[in-house]
Write a protein that holds these residues in place. Structure first.
Motif, PDB file in Angstrom:
ATOM      1  N   ALA A  22       0.825  -1.213   0.000  1.00 33.08           N
ATOM      2  CA  ALA A  22       0.000   0.000   0.000  1.00 33.08           C
ATOM      3  C   ALA A  22       0.857   1.261   0.000  1.00 33.08           C
ATOM      4  O   ALA A  22       0.513   2.264  -0.639  1.00 33.08           O
TER       5      ALA A  22
ATOM      6  N   ASP B 102      -3.741  -1.178  -1.238  1.00 32.19           N
ATOM      7  CA  ASP B 102      -4.920  -0.402  -0.883  1.00 32.19           C
ATOM      8  C   ASP B 102      -6.162  -1.136  -1.375  1.00 32.19           C
ATOM      9  O   ASP B 102      -6.310  -1.381  -2.580  1.00 32.19           O
ATOM     10  N   TRP B 103      -7.058  -1.490  -0.465  1.00 34.37           N
ATOM     11  CA  TRP B 103      -8.181  -2.350  -0.820  1.00 34.37           C
ATOM     12  C   TRP B 103      -9.096  -1.728  -1.881  1.00 34.37           C
ATOM     13  O   TRP B 103      -9.698  -2.445  -2.675  1.00 34.37           O
ATOM     14  N   GLU B 104      -9.193  -0.415  -1.874  1.00 35.13           N
ATOM     15  CA  GLU B 104     -10.143   0.244  -2.769  1.00 35.13           C
ATOM     16  C   GLU B 104      -9.536   0.650  -4.105  1.00 35.13           C
ATOM     17  O   GLU B 104     -10.239   0.682  -5.116  1.00 35.13           O
ATOM     18  N   THR B 105      -8.248   0.939  -4.119  1.00 38.76           N
ATOM     19  CA  THR B 105      -7.662   1.564  -5.317  1.00 38.76           C
ATOM     20  C   THR B 105      -6.546   0.761  -5.963  1.00 38.76           C
ATOM     21  O   THR B 105      -5.964   1.218  -6.952  1.00 38.76           O
ATOM     22  N   TRP B 106      -6.238  -0.428  -5.459  1.00 36.59           N
ATOM     23  CA  TRP B 106      -5.079  -1.156  -5.970  1.00 36.59           C
ATOM     24  C   TRP B 106      -5.242  -1.495  -7.448  1.00 36.59           C
ATOM     25  O   TRP B 106      -6.335  -1.689  -7.949  1.00 36.59           O
ATOM     26  N   LYS B 107      -4.095  -1.543  -8.100  1.00 31.54           N
ATOM     27  CA  LYS B 107      -4.029  -1.957  -9.503  1.00 31.54           C
ATOM     28  C   LYS B 107      -2.959  -3.042  -9.638  1.00 31.54           C
ATOM     29  O   LYS B 107      -1.991  -3.068  -8.862  1.00 31.54           O
TER      30      LYS B 107
ATOM     31  N   GLN C  47       0.719  -2.252  -9.282  1.00 32.15           N
ATOM     32  CA  GLN C  47       1.288  -1.964  -7.963  1.00 32.15           C
ATOM     33  C   GLN C  47       1.691  -3.239  -7.225  1.00 32.15           C
ATOM     34  O   GLN C  47       2.597  -3.219  -6.395  1.00 32.15           O
TER      35      GLN C  47
ATOM     36  N   ALA D  70     -10.356  -7.112  -0.712  1.00 35.96           N
ATOM     37  CA  ALA D  70      -9.772  -6.267  -1.762  1.00 35.96           C
ATOM     38  C   ALA D  70     -10.062  -6.751  -3.168  1.00 35.96           C
ATOM     39  O   ALA D  70      -9.962  -5.964  -4.113  1.00 35.96           O
TER      40      ALA D  70
END
Length: 283
Positions: free
Chosen positions: A176, A208-213, A216, A245
């Motif tokens: 993250a 990041d659970w909401e925004t990860w790609k 990353q 996630a």
């Protein structure tokens, strides 16, 4: 052809006992009873023929229940249960578990080392004795650690060459934040030891659970593959924890991308035969 294996998932029945680590609203998406029947559609969708179910609480009752579930299933090939490593009677405890329903599916032990206040818990004499007892019982020890506990894990793996270890979730790198040190160097140091394998699992929940790609997460997955080599990496979904996630399908797709540059045989090893070897599943 060897079966595809998910080497790390969980099952729990919240009507029987709570999961103490689910300690806030953050856990709401997974705070439900999860059964073998809930898992099967995911396995079928991705051609996964066998699994290893892993403990999620420090409970002998849970371990016995997981063994019974495995004994009644043609898909759960192994159980990584919990036992008190510091118990002087551990050999007798493990013998009793092995003699109970589904006891032939007991392949390893795990403890939430990451939750111990002492980062050197794995260096305690009573813990080391328990690790040796684990190996004497023919079992593997799963390491659930973060970078904080990795130095103690490295010392334990180095000083107990007769114990087979499997590192869970690649020691939870700080995805993250995007940081790599000290995780990268510590993982490389651990991977230099021959008596440890590593699960390619649990990475999405370190992002990041909401925004990860994927971009990353993939550098961390690829470092795991570079450090351990495809002959010592095991695919695991970490379902249903991964659902904080990502979906099960997302996790499989991410692993496919991380391993896309490998040979077909190397991918077969990561998605099956390495787990069969590490846990002596006989699949």
């Amino acid at each position: 052809m060897s079966r595809r294996i998910d080497a790390h998932h969980h099952l729990w029945d919240l009507s029987r006992r709570p999961q103490p680590w689910m300690d806030g609203p953050w856990a709401d998406p997974i705070a439900r009873t999860v059964t073998t029947a809930d898992l099967l559609p995911h396995l079928d969708a991705h051609g996964i023929g066998a699994t290893v179910v892993v403990q999620s609480s420090s409970s002998y009752d849970e371990t016995r229940e997981l063994l019974a579930l495995a004994g009644a299933s043609d898909r759960i090939a192994g159980v990584v249960g919990w036992a008190d490593l510091t118990d002087p009677e551990l050999p007798a405890v493990l013998a009793a578990l092995a003699a109970g329903p589904g006891g032939d599916r007991l392949v390893g032990l795990r403890h939430q080392v990451q939750d111990e206040p002492d980062p050197d818990w794995l260096g305690r004499a009573d813990v080391r004795r328990g690790l040796a007892d684990t190996a004497d019982a023919g079992l593997v020890y799963d390491l659930l650690v973060t970078p904080r506990e990795l130095p103690a894990a490295i010392a334990a793996v180095r000083e107990l060459p007769g114990v087979r270890f499997v590192l869970d979730h690649a020691a939870k790198p700080p995805i993250a934040s995007g940081e790599r040190a000290p995780w990268t160097g510590l993982l490389t140091e651990l991977a230099a030891l021959p008596n440890v394998d590593c699960k390619l699992s649990g990475l999405v929940t370190e992002a990041d659970w909401e925004t990860w790609k994927p971009e990353q997460v993939l550098p961390y997955a690829r470092h795991v593959l570079e450090a351990f080599g495809p002959e010592r990496v095991l695919f695991g979904s970490d379902w249903p924890v991964c659902e904080l996630a990502a979906t099960y399908a997302d996790v499989v797709t991410l692993a496919d991308r991380a391993t896309a540059g490998l040979t077909a045989d190397e991918r077969t090893s990561i998605f099956g035969t390495n787990a069969a070897r590490a846990y002596a599943l006989g699949t």
